[in-house]
Each structure stands twice: as structure tokens, then as C-alpha cells.
Scaffold this active site. Structure first.
Site, PDB file in Angstrom:
ATOM      1  N   ASP A 451      17.587  68.080  42.984  1.00  0.00           N
ATOM      2  CA  ASP A 451      17.576  66.771  43.595  1.00  0.00           C
ATOM      3  C   ASP A 451      17.305  65.780  42.461  1.00  0.00           C
ATOM      4  O   ASP A 451      16.810  66.184  41.414  1.00  0.00           O
ATOM      5  CB  ASP A 451      16.430  66.782  44.621  1.00  0.00           C
ATOM      6  CG  ASP A 451      16.124  65.408  45.150  1.00  0.00           C
ATOM      7  OD1 ASP A 451      17.075  64.672  45.413  1.00  0.00           O
ATOM      8  OD2 ASP A 451      14.943  65.073  45.297  1.00  0.00           O
ATOM      9  N   ASP A 820      15.235  67.900  51.003  1.00  0.00           N
ATOM     10  CA  ASP A 820      15.671  69.017  50.170  1.00  0.00           C
ATOM     11  C   ASP A 820      15.362  70.369  50.812  1.00  0.00           C
ATOM     12  O   ASP A 820      15.684  71.404  50.255  1.00  0.00           O
ATOM     13  CB  ASP A 820      14.967  68.970  48.806  1.00  0.00           C
ATOM     14  CG  ASP A 820      15.197  67.651  48.112  1.00  0.00           C
ATOM     15  OD1 ASP A 820      16.349  67.195  48.105  1.00  0.00           O
ATOM     16  OD2 ASP A 820      14.233  67.062  47.597  1.00  0.00           O
TER      17      ASP A 820
END
EC number: 7.6.2.1
Length: 1158
Positions: A451, A820
Site C-alpha cells: 500500500d 488493506d
């Protein structure tokens, strides 16, 4: 009342312009990833996912206030078992434990016998109890099996007792419940759906409760959600206006008789839809009205609520425990190898059984001295011999293998937890291995999916630049920060360099600039005494505050701000909230003079589609946005629209209908929002900076050198993403960059699948927009770096499963926020960063630490070591069992294949438990080919793990042949030495018992010295284990062969005096020395040749290490301008993991960038 800021159960729901937002709940993976689920049948089978909830739109859950009997009506009963019916409403008692007193032994044994190996040993034990075929006494299998089962059972018991204690404590907590018109104290476990409860400040919330009223104005109630998502900042919840006004005292609450219709219990922490029917009116309910179990009441003296979901139906309980079961590649290989050994065992036993039949027909039946009074024909004897050999040779399938592997993995996990160089002192966060089953997989990673926000960057936002009505501000000629002394509300920490903007605002002549900051101070969801819903929000509100537009307070339907020292209150007519599909938020306000205006802020892509044709500044603002993106700033567009009151009235009616829609409420609201968010007038745009974390470029560089491919998945737009790629050295100047706009441009159809995409040599990178990924998998996998921009959390998980499916590669995901979670759960290994975003990522991860830069240490040091150790352990473990067992095979040629044993029974029982287990276990725990500094300095050392070269079928067969060779030597040299010999005193030492002792002693020496040859890293413990194992062998052997123990158990201990008799004779000692020497000599030669002719990377690096030890380092601090990646780390192997940190020197606090950037 009008909807108020919708807080989100994770801190993500913000006006975040262009980043991955939507907070997904843990189990999103079920339906979102349905697309990818058929690709992984094995995983799906391993973890049955809960059924995907039917769209919770059918409001099938009914709750009646203050009416317990209602919930037991027949219509709410469901069949549980046979004909027993039970209410579908769960009680509030929870049960997380697995076993109770009665079920512990049967259930635990059942769980353990799910393991093939354990069932196999149980079957052997049963075979050994059949007298006809029992060639070994039962205790040779029973003792190891009991030890193995016992150790595991004790571990399970300790875990379960802790759960019992916790459940008991939670179920007996106290809470006040409204019964018979009075609030009475009751235990949590006695609360039922439909009860009205009263909670005090700092109480935990006992169930999922609809907030009715509280002592705060507007029935606000503050909660801390740490147990749900690990976040410590407070969230606020609100009661409906109608319940707030009417339900403040006990008598009214007792008469409350509303019917709530809402979605069925589910695990989504981020949404709730329901409707309250009361006094012939319908009121919409959503997550803001719900207090969820597991949260804590804060800053609120008292609040009252209605229980909607209890016990197992609550959202926190629905989220527990449904994790995917992850397994490593080595696990799978190991199981296949155990099956291979099993097949070998059957073949060898069958061969020997046939041999026995022939031998009996030819010799055995004719030899009068072998007559045993049994009238069995040859084939029957052969059949019995087959089972006899299965029992004798069973030690080829090692029972202690699985237990040893567990111990090694547990140790590796502890080393990760204790590593001081992965400890982040600022936040007091150590690294944490949250699972113990995946360590060696860390040494085999091929793809990393990261991420961006909060993982590569710090997620601390600063307002840097802006463009207002076509003019750019924030580029400065003089670097003196603005002095904010004129503004008593200013935040002194806020720095801004462009003085012209401040002058503009203070002159009050620039209408657009005033409007710009007024919008920032009004259009947001920040609460006054609270942190913002997202760092971006906070940064923008702080900027507005410093420029003189100060957000002061808000109620359910007003917002008060101070505009240049002049206080104004606006009536808030509607708040059109942000989500990851809308990528914008709007607020509709009524000004004191009666005008109605909509303010909107959002991502440029969505705002530009909705601008009015006669809006000005479109082109200049677009240019400014591109400039900001090139400087890696996050951008957001601001615009407004004036609305006529009749237009608003018409829209408001539609809005109210959508709010109480029973089906697909969200879609209905989105549709209504679209109708008013159009014809907007652009004011300008903001640009916010999110700094990179320390050590990110160096880490990415290191990992790329280890041939790990890194993909960054971000919600940013392409330009920002590309520039961040350069600044964190993911993209380098020598790379050819390709943009994946549309796959057809690459002529995909013409290519044969086998052909590579890039024909020219050199490095390639791909920058691609989320949606196109499916078409690009092959191409992307050939690139050194890939950046996917504008991806949603759903797409993140899909990217990971695509690569897992098509490339069969080992993947690792690293992220820090709730968005995430999917990606972390989908990858082979999930790493959570405990950063600014709360703990949801960490809670669903396998490994967690505080900074991205620790990833290189996790993989290149711990991962690599774990892989090397596990491989060495397995290769050796298989070898020592083959060497031990196959001696029986050679012996069978000399005893008529009659399943006679070559060793004493007790030696067979204790060989794997005591005589040979410790040294190999310690190699599996402590071995390192090179130390951690060199592992980081030479990332190429990581390659063998990715290629899986240290443990595969080839290595397995090498171990097998090595075992066959050693067993040959161990049997035939003593055999030859014993033929026709005479001892010193004229007796022949060539009896069976002396022979058994010589072979056993040779085996123990050979195996323990062989592991010494394999050990690359000697510690006191290894040395002690090797010598100790040999000492234990002799100690136990002399005890078992003593006369005393024979007298007590004459039938069990039959080798009386054999050891002392045999080992008195120098001739036998010489035989042992010869056997051991010949067993080890070829190995020493082969190792020597290998290191000289075909040295591994590790062999090449080791001499460098030796040289570096000799000459002191000649560098001075501060001489290099660039940060060095390894010069400042002070680790010595494991010493500092296990010691208290003496080896990490205190450094001067100013130079933080030098703290071992591993």
C-alpha cells in the site's frame, strides 16, 4: 434530524481525494473475491467461509422494545438439532473456548488424529498388539506417540484455560437493565434482545445497542473503539432526535414500545441499516445510532440504549476467527515426501515378505532346528512377515518430524519478536510474529504488494500549496514562515511560506480566497474535541483555522465558525457523505440571510465531470493540479453551487424517502446525491504533502537487488504515483517505463503466450490504472516494478490473487489500514504496519511492525535464515531416519527375511526421542550461514530461497541415498569385523547382542558428527547438544543393560551386561572408529570439492566476513552525505536478539536517520 457526520469504524472514511478509502470489513473477501475464489479450491476447502449474507436489504430482523416474550414467539424459532427448536435470537453469553472437562480428551485427540502421521502411528500400535506379527514390543511406538500427543495436548489445554477464564470474566460483568419499570443490576449473560440498558462512563458496551438518549446535548455519546479496530481516538454516536427528546427518564423508557426492523446479524463493521416504527412514524437508522459491543463509553456520564444484537450475533463476535488457513510451500513438500516414504516402506516390506516366502520354501521348512510347531504355509508366513517389516521399518516415517518442525517455527517467531533492530522506540512497538507457521516462507518471497499511504509514507499530512481562482500559492521566494500572531486561534505548529496569500485574506478584498477557506472550515466531518476522521481532513481544517476561518462547534443541524474574528452559525440542511465510489463530500447550508448553498470537495476526476459549463478556471486549475501531482502532493478540488429554495424542497423530499428506503438504501441515497451535485462552480484546489517514511528508498533498493518484484497499489492519480515511485527509488532512471492505459496498444492478441513481452534487454516498469489489471498480468510480472493507481480495496485483493493464480508465486502484502485487510488476507504472507491508521491491518496480518524499513530485515535476515535452517533440518532429519532404519533391511538378508531386529528394542524407542533429536533441532533453530550484516549487504544471498533450491525432491533423494550409503557401512563393516573373529580372552565377540551394540554406537557417532559437519554457526548450546546426545546414549545404555533393572523387569530388559561386556574390548572400539570414519569420509570430501569447484553465494561471502573481522573499519561518522544502509548497524548474529540490548549502543538523539536502517 438532518444526518450528521458519519464517523467510520476505521479512521479512513475521509474526504480523501485520491486514496484507497472504503473501510472494508474482515470478511469482505467472501463475496468481493468470489471472482477469484474458484482458483484456490484448496484454500477454500481449508477454511469454509461463512455463507455470503443475502443482501441485508430484506429487513428480516425484528426487535420489539421492552417485550421479552415477543422474541420467543414460534415465528422466531429455528430448528437446531433433530426436532429441538430454539429462538433465533442469541443470548448474550459468549463462548470462545473449545473444550470442557468432559470433551477435552476426546475432542483434542480427535483434532490431533486429523493428522495423517498420528493415525499412521496409531495403526502401527494396533498392529504391534497382534502377537502373530508383532516384531517389536508395543512400547517402541507407544512412548514416542504419547510424548508427541501429550506435548500438543498440554499446549492446547493451556490456551483453552485462558479462554475459559476470559469468557467467565466477560459473561459476569455487571450492567443495568430495565426490568418491571426499574433499572436493576444484571449480569451481561442475562441480557436479552429488546432489553433497554443503561450505561455509565467508562463502561464496556455489553451488546450491539441502538442509542436512544444520553446526558450530552443532542444525545451525543463518545465511544472508544480500540477493541474493534485498535484505534484510540474517540468516535461519536448520536441518538435520533425523537428518542433524544422523548426518552430521558425511567418511566418513559419503560413505556417505549417501538419495533425495529433491520438487517440480519453480519460482520460488516462499517455499516448498519434499519428502520424504527414508533407512534406510526418511520425513522431511518444507521451505524451512527449504534453502539457496538466491545467499545467503551467515554466523556458521557450516562446513556440509554436498546439491545438489537446479543452475544454471538454481535458484529465483534461475527468478525472473530474466520481467518484463512495459510500453509507454506515446504509444508506441502514435506507431506508429499512423507507419502513418498510410505510408498517406499510398502515396496520394501513387500519385497522382503516375498523374500521370506522363498527362503522358507527353500531353506526354512527343511531346517529341522527351525521348526516352530506352527502349521503355516509359505504364503501365510510371507503375509505375516510383510506386516512385521511394516512395523520394523516404520521409523522411516518420522513421528517426531511434525513436533520438531513446530518447535523450530515457534523459536523462529520468538527471534523475530525479540529482534531489537526491528523495535521502534518512538512508539515503543516491537516486531510481532502473529503466526508461527509461516516463517520459512519469508525466505521465498517473489512478489511484494505494498500500500502507499501510511506504509511507504508517514500518513502525517501538511497543507503545502493551493490554487485559488487560477492563482497558485505556496511557492515561496523567501523561506521565512508566516507569522500567525494576528490570529488568536492559530495552530503555532502550522508552517506556510507564502506571505501573499495571508495578505490577500486579511485585506478581505479577495472574495474567492475567503470563499475557499470558508468552504474548508464548513465542509468536513471533524468533531471539535476530537481527532479528524482522516489526516487529510485535519490538515485542511487546520489550514483554514490559521487563515482566519475557524471551525468552532457543531450540533446535529448547525455549524458555527469564526470568519476573521466574526462568529457565524449556519444551518446544516444535509450532509452528503464521502465514500470510495463517490470520492467527494458535500454539505448543504442555509446562510443567516436565507440563501442556500452547497459546498463540495473531492477528487479532480469526479469534480470535473460535474462542473457547470460556465464555471471558470477549469484549465488553469488543471495545469496547477498537474504541477502539484508532479511534486507528489495529494490534491483535492473545491467548488460550490447556489440552490433555490423550491429546488431544495423538492430534492429534500426525495432525500427523506431515500433515507428510509428498505432495500438498497445506499444506492438510493447515491442516486439522490447525484441529482443535486451538478452544475458546480470551481473555486480552486488544495495540495497536501505526505512525507516518505525513513529508510524506504534504501529498503526498496535492497529488496529489488534480491530479485523481489515490488508492486505499489495506490488510490492516487497516475502522475502522483509515478513521482512517488521515483522518490522511493522504486522507479530508477535506467528503467523503461510503460503506461498501461489500454491493453490493445501492446498487440496482446498477436503474441504467443510463451513469448516474452519485452524483447529488448534492460529493466522495465509498468504504471497502470486499477481496472485494466487482468489484461496485463503476464506483462506486469515481467517488470521489475509495477505501480497500480486508482485502485479500490477490492481490486487490491484481486491483484494479489491474480499473481498467486497465474504465477504460482509466493506473495507478500504489506499495508496499514482497514482498506488493506483483504489484500493482507489474500497474500501468502500478510504484514501489517502499526501506524496512524489503527490496528485493523495488524489484526488480520501474520507479521506486524512499525516501519516499512524493517521489511528488509524480516525477509533478508529472518526469512532467509528460517528457510535455510528449516531446509537443513529436514534434509538431515530424513537422512538420520533412513540411516537408522535401513540397517534392518541389510540385516534381513542374513536372517532369512524373518523380520528380526538389528538393534535392541529400547534403542529403537529412544533413538528419535533422545539420542539424535537435540543437535538437529538446534541447527534448525540457531544455524546461520552468514551473519545478519552480510545477509543485508549481499541481497543476492536471498535467491536460493526463491528458487527453492535448498529443499526439493532432488535434495530428498540425495538424503535417501546418503542414508542408504551410511546404513550399508554401519551394517557391513561390523558384520565383516565380526566374521570368524576371536576376542582377547579367547571368546568370540561375534554374538548378536555385541553386534547390535556396535552398530548402534557407530550410528550415534556418525549421526551426531555428521550434523556437526553440517553446522555453520557454532554456539555453546550446539556443542553441548552433540556431546550431550552421545553421553545420554551411553548413560542410558549402561542403565538398561544393568543387572538391577533386569531383575525388576526380566522380560522387558533382556540385554543384561551386553554393553559392559562388548565395550570392554578394544577390537570393537576399533571397529566403531573404522565404521564412523568410513561413513564420514566421503561427505567431507564431497563438501570440500563442492566449496572449491562450485561454491554457493554464501561460501563466497564468508571469507569477506573473516577479513572484515580482522581489520578495523576505517570510516568516520558524518562523512557520507547519503545515508548508509549498513555501516551503522551493530548486530552480532543472535547475541543481541537474546541479550538485553547491550549491543545496540546509545546514539546521540539528533541523528535519527542513522539508526541501523535495516
Amino acid at each position: 434530524g438532518v444526518k450528521m457526520s458519519r464517523e467510520r469504524v476505521d479512521s479512513q472514511g475521509s474526504m480523501r481525494p485520491n486514496d484507497e478509502v472504503m473501510p472494508y470489513s474482515d470478511d469482505e473477501t467472501d463475496d468481493e473475491l468470489a471472482v477469484t475464489s474458484e482458483e484456490e479450491p484448496d484454500e477454500e476447502a481449508a477454511a469454509p467461509h461463512p455463507p455470503v449474507e443475502a443482501k441485508p436489504s430484506e429487513m428480516a430482523w425484528k426487535v420489539k422494545a421492552n417485550d421479552r416474550p415477543y422474541h420467543h414467539l414460534p415465528e422466531f424459532q429455528k430448528k437446531t438439532f433433530l426436532c429441538i427448536k430454539k429462538s433465533r435470537y442469541s443470548g448474550n453469553a459468549i463462548k470462545t473456548y473449545k473444550y470442557n472437562v468432559l470433551t477435552f480428551i476426546p475432542l483434542n485427540l480427535y483434532e490431533q488424529f486429523k493428522r495423517v502421521a498420528n493415525i499412521y502411528f496409531l495403526a502401527l500400535l494396533i498392529l504391534q498388539l497382534i502377537p502373530d506379527i508383532s516384531t517389536l514390543p508395543w512400547y517402541t511406538t507407544l512412548i514416542p506417540l504419547v510424548v508427541v500427543l501429550g506435548v500438543t495436548a498440554i499446549k492446547d489445554l493451556v490456551d483453552d484455560l485462558a479462554r475459559h477464564r476470559m469468557d467467565k470474566e466477560i459473561n459476569n460483568r455487571k450492567c443495568e437493565v430495565l426490568l418491571d419499570g426499574r433499572f436493576r443490576e444484571s449480569k451481561w449473560m442475562n441480557i436479552q434482545v429488546g432489553d433497554v440498558v443503561r450505561l455509565k462512563k467508562n463502561d464496556f458496551i455489553p451488546a450491539d445497542i441502538l442509542l436512544l438518549s444520553s446526558t450530552n446535548p443532542n444525545s451525543l455519546c463518545y465511544v472508544e473503539t480500540a477493541e474493534l479496530d485498535g484505534e484510540t481516538n474517540l468516535k461519536f454516536k448520536m441518538g435520533l432526535r425523537v428518542t433524544d427528546e422523548k426518552l430521558q427518564d425511567e418511566r418513559k423508557l419503560a413505556q417505549f414500545d417501538a419495533l425495529i426492523e433491520c438487517e440480519e446479524p453480519n460482520n460488516r463493521l462499517d455499516k448498519f441499516t434499519g428502520t424504527m416504527h414508533w407512534e406510526n412514524k418511520r425513522y431511518p437508522l444507521d451505524l451512527d445510532n449504534m453502539l457496538l459491543r466491545g467499545c467503551k463509553i467515554r466523556n458521557t456520564e450516562e446513556c440509554r440504549g436498546l439491545v438489537i444484537f446479543a452475544g454471538a450475533d454481535t458484529k465483534i463476535m461475527r468478525n472473530g476467527g474466520k481467518t484463512r488457513f495459510k500453509r507454506t510451500k515446504i509444508d506441502e513438500l514435506m507431506n508429499y515426501m512423507v507419502y513418498t516414504i510410505f510408498v517406499l516402506l510398502l515396496l520394501v516390506s513387500a519385497g522382503l515378505a516375498i523374500g521370506h516366502s522363498f527362503w522358507y520354501a527353500e531353506i526354512g521348512s527343511k531346517a529341522w532346528y527351525l521348526f516352530d510347531n506352527k502349521n503355516q504355509d509359505t504364503s501365510h508366513r510371507g503375509f505375516l512377515s510383510f506386516w512385521g517389516y511394516i512395523i520394523i521399518l516404520n521409523t522411516m516415517v518420522p513421528i517426531s518430524l511434525y513436533v520438531s518442525v513446530e518447535v523450530i517455527r515457534l523459536g523462529q517467531s520468538k527471534f523475530i519478536n525479540w529482534d531489537l533492530q526491528m523495535y521502534f522506540a518512538e512508539k515503543d512497538t516491537p516486531a510481532k510474529a502473529r503466526t508461527t507457521t509461516l516463517n520459512e516462507q519469508l525466505g521465498q518471497i517473489e512478489y511484494i504488494f505494498s500500500d502507499k499511504t501510511g506504509t511507504l509514507t508517514q500518513n502525517i499530512m501538511q497543507f503545502k500549496k493551493c490554487t485559488i481562482a487560477g492563482r497558485n500559492f505556496g511557492t515561496f521566494s523567501i523561506s521565512i514562515p508566516v507569522d500567525w500572531s494576528w490570529n488568536r486561534y492559530a495552530d503555532r505548529k502550522f508552517q506556510f511560506m507564502d506571505h501573499s496569500l495571508v495578505a490577500n485574506i486579511r485585506s478581505k478584498k479577495d472574495k474567492e480566497a475567503s470563499e475557499f477557506f470558508k468552504l474548508l472550515s464548513l465542509c468536513h466531518t471533524v468533531m471539535i474535541n476530537n481527532r479528524a476522521a482522516s489526516p487529510d481532513e485535519g490538515a485542511l481544517v487546520t489550514a483554514a483555522r490559521n487563515f482566519g476561518y475557524v471551525f468552532l462547534s457543531r450540533t446535529q443541524d448547525t455549524i458555527t465558525i469564526s470568519e476573521m474574528e466574526h462568529e457565524t452559525t449556519y444551518e446544516m440542511l444535509a450532509l452528503l457523505d464521502f465514500n470510495s465510489d463517490r470520492k467527494r463530500m458535500s454539505i448543504i447550508l442555509k446562510f443567516p440571510d436565507g440563501r442556500i448553498r452547497l459546498y463540495c470537495k473531492g477528487a479532480d476526476t469526479v469534480i470535473y465531470e460535474r462542473l457547470s459549463p460556465n464555471s471558470r478556471y477549469k484549465e488553469v486549475t488543471q495545469t496547477a493540479l498537474d504541477i502539484f501531482a508532479n511534486e507528489t502532493l495529494r490534491t483535492l478540488c473545491l467548488c460550490y453551487k447556489d440552490i433555490r429554495s423550491e429546488e431544495y424542497e423538492a430534492w429534500s423530499r426525495k432525500h427523506k424517502d431515500a433515507q428510509v428506503a428498505l432495500t438498497d438504501r445506499e444506492a438510493a441515497l447515491d442516486h439522490v446525491y447525484e441529482q443535486i451535485e451538478n452544475n458546480l462552480m470551481l473555486i480552486g484546489a488544495t495540495a497536501i504533502e505526505d512525507k516518505l517514511q525513513d529508510g524506504v528508498p534504501e529498503t526498496i533498493d535492497k529488496l529489488a537487488k534480491a530479485d523481489i518484484k515490488i508492486w505499489v497499489l495506490t488510490g492516487d492519480k497516475k502522475e502522483t504515483a509515478e513521482n512517488i515511485g521515483y522518490s522511493c527509488s522504486l522507479l530508477t532512471d535506467d528503467m523503461q517505463i510503460h503506461y498501461g492505459e489500454d491493453p490493445s496498444t501492446f498487440g496482446r492478441g498477436k503474441k504467443k503466450p510463451a513469448e516474452p513481452f519485452f524483447t529488448q534487454p534492460g529493466k522495465n516498469a509498468l504504471i497502470i490504472t486499477g481496472g485494466w489489471l487482468n489484461d496485463f498480468v503476464d506483462m506486469a510480472c515481467e517488470c521489475e516494478a509495477v505501480i497500480c493507481c486508482r485502485v479500490t480495496p477490492k481490486q487490491k485483493a484481486n491483484v494479489v490473487s491474480l499473481v498467486k493464480k497465474y504465477k504460482k508465486a509466493v506473495t507478500l502484502s504489506i499495508g496499514d489500514g482497514a482498506n488493506d485487510v483483504n489484500m493482507i488476507k489474500t497474500a501468502d504472507i500478510g504484514v501489517g504496519i502499526s501506524g496512524q491508521e489503527g490496528m485493523q491491518a495488524v489484526m488480520s496480518s501474520d507479521y506486524a511492525f512499525a516501519q516499512f524499513r524493517y521489511l528488509q530485515r524480516l525477509l533478508l535476515v529472518h526469512g532467509r535464515w528460517s528457510y535455510i535452517r528449516m531446509c537443513k533440518f529436514l534434509r538431515f532429519f530424513f537422512f538420520k531416519n533412513f540411516a537408522f532404519t535401513l540397517v534392518h533391511f541389510w540385516y534381513s538378508f542374513f536372517n532369512g527375511y524373518s523380520s528380526q531386529v538389528a538393534y535392541e528394542d529400547w534403542f529403537i524407542t529412544l533413538y528419535n526421542l533422545f539420542y539424535s533429536s537435540l543437535p538437529v533441532l538446534l541447527v534448525g533453530l540457531l544455524d546461520q550461514d552468514v551473519n545478519d550484516k552480510l545477509s543485508l549487504k549481499f541481497p543476492k544471498l536471498y535467491l536460493p530461497g526463491q528458487q527453492g533450491t535448498l529443499f526439493n525432491y532432488k535434495n530428498f533423494f540425495i538424503s535417501l541415498f546418503h542414508g542408504i550409503f551410511v546404513s550399508l557401512i554401519i551394517f557391513f563393516i561390523p558384520y565383516g569385523a565380526f566374521l570368524q573373529t576371536m576376542g582377547q580372552d579367547g571368546e568370540a565377540p561375534s554374538d548378536y547382542q555385541s553386534f547390535a551394540i556396535v552398530t548402534a554406537s557407530s550410528l550415534i557417532f556418525t549421526v551426531n558428527l555428521q550434523i556437526s559437519l553440517e553446522t555453520s554457526y557454532w554456539t555453546f548450546v550446539n556443542c553441548f547438544a552433540v556431546l550431550g546426545s552421545i553421553a545420554i546414549y551411553f548413560g542410558i545404555m549402561f542403565d538398561i543393560h544393568s543387572a538391577g533393572i533386569h531383575v525388576i523387569f526380566p522380560s522387558v530388559f533382556t540385554f543384561t551386561g551386553a554393553a559392559s561386556n562388548a565395550l570392554r574390548q578394544p577390537y570393537l572400539w576399533l571397529t566403531i572408529i573404522l565404521t564412523v570414519g568410513i561413513s564420514l569420509l566421503p561427505v567431507v570430501c564431497i563438501q570440500f570439492l563442492h566449496k572449491t569447484i562450485r561454491p554457493s553465494v554464501g561460501d563466497k561471502v564468508r571469507p569477506i566476513a573473516e577479513e572484515r573481522k580482522k581489520k578495523p573499519p576505517a570510516f568516520q561518522r558524518g562523512r557520507q552525505s547519503r545515508r548508509s544502509t549498513y555501516a551503522f548497524s551493530h548486530s552480532r548474529g543472535y547475541a543481541d536478539l537474546i541479550s538485553s540490548g547491550r549491543s545496540i549502543r546509545r546514539r546521540p538523539p539528533i541523528r535519527t536517520d542513522f539508526i541501523s536502517i535495516h
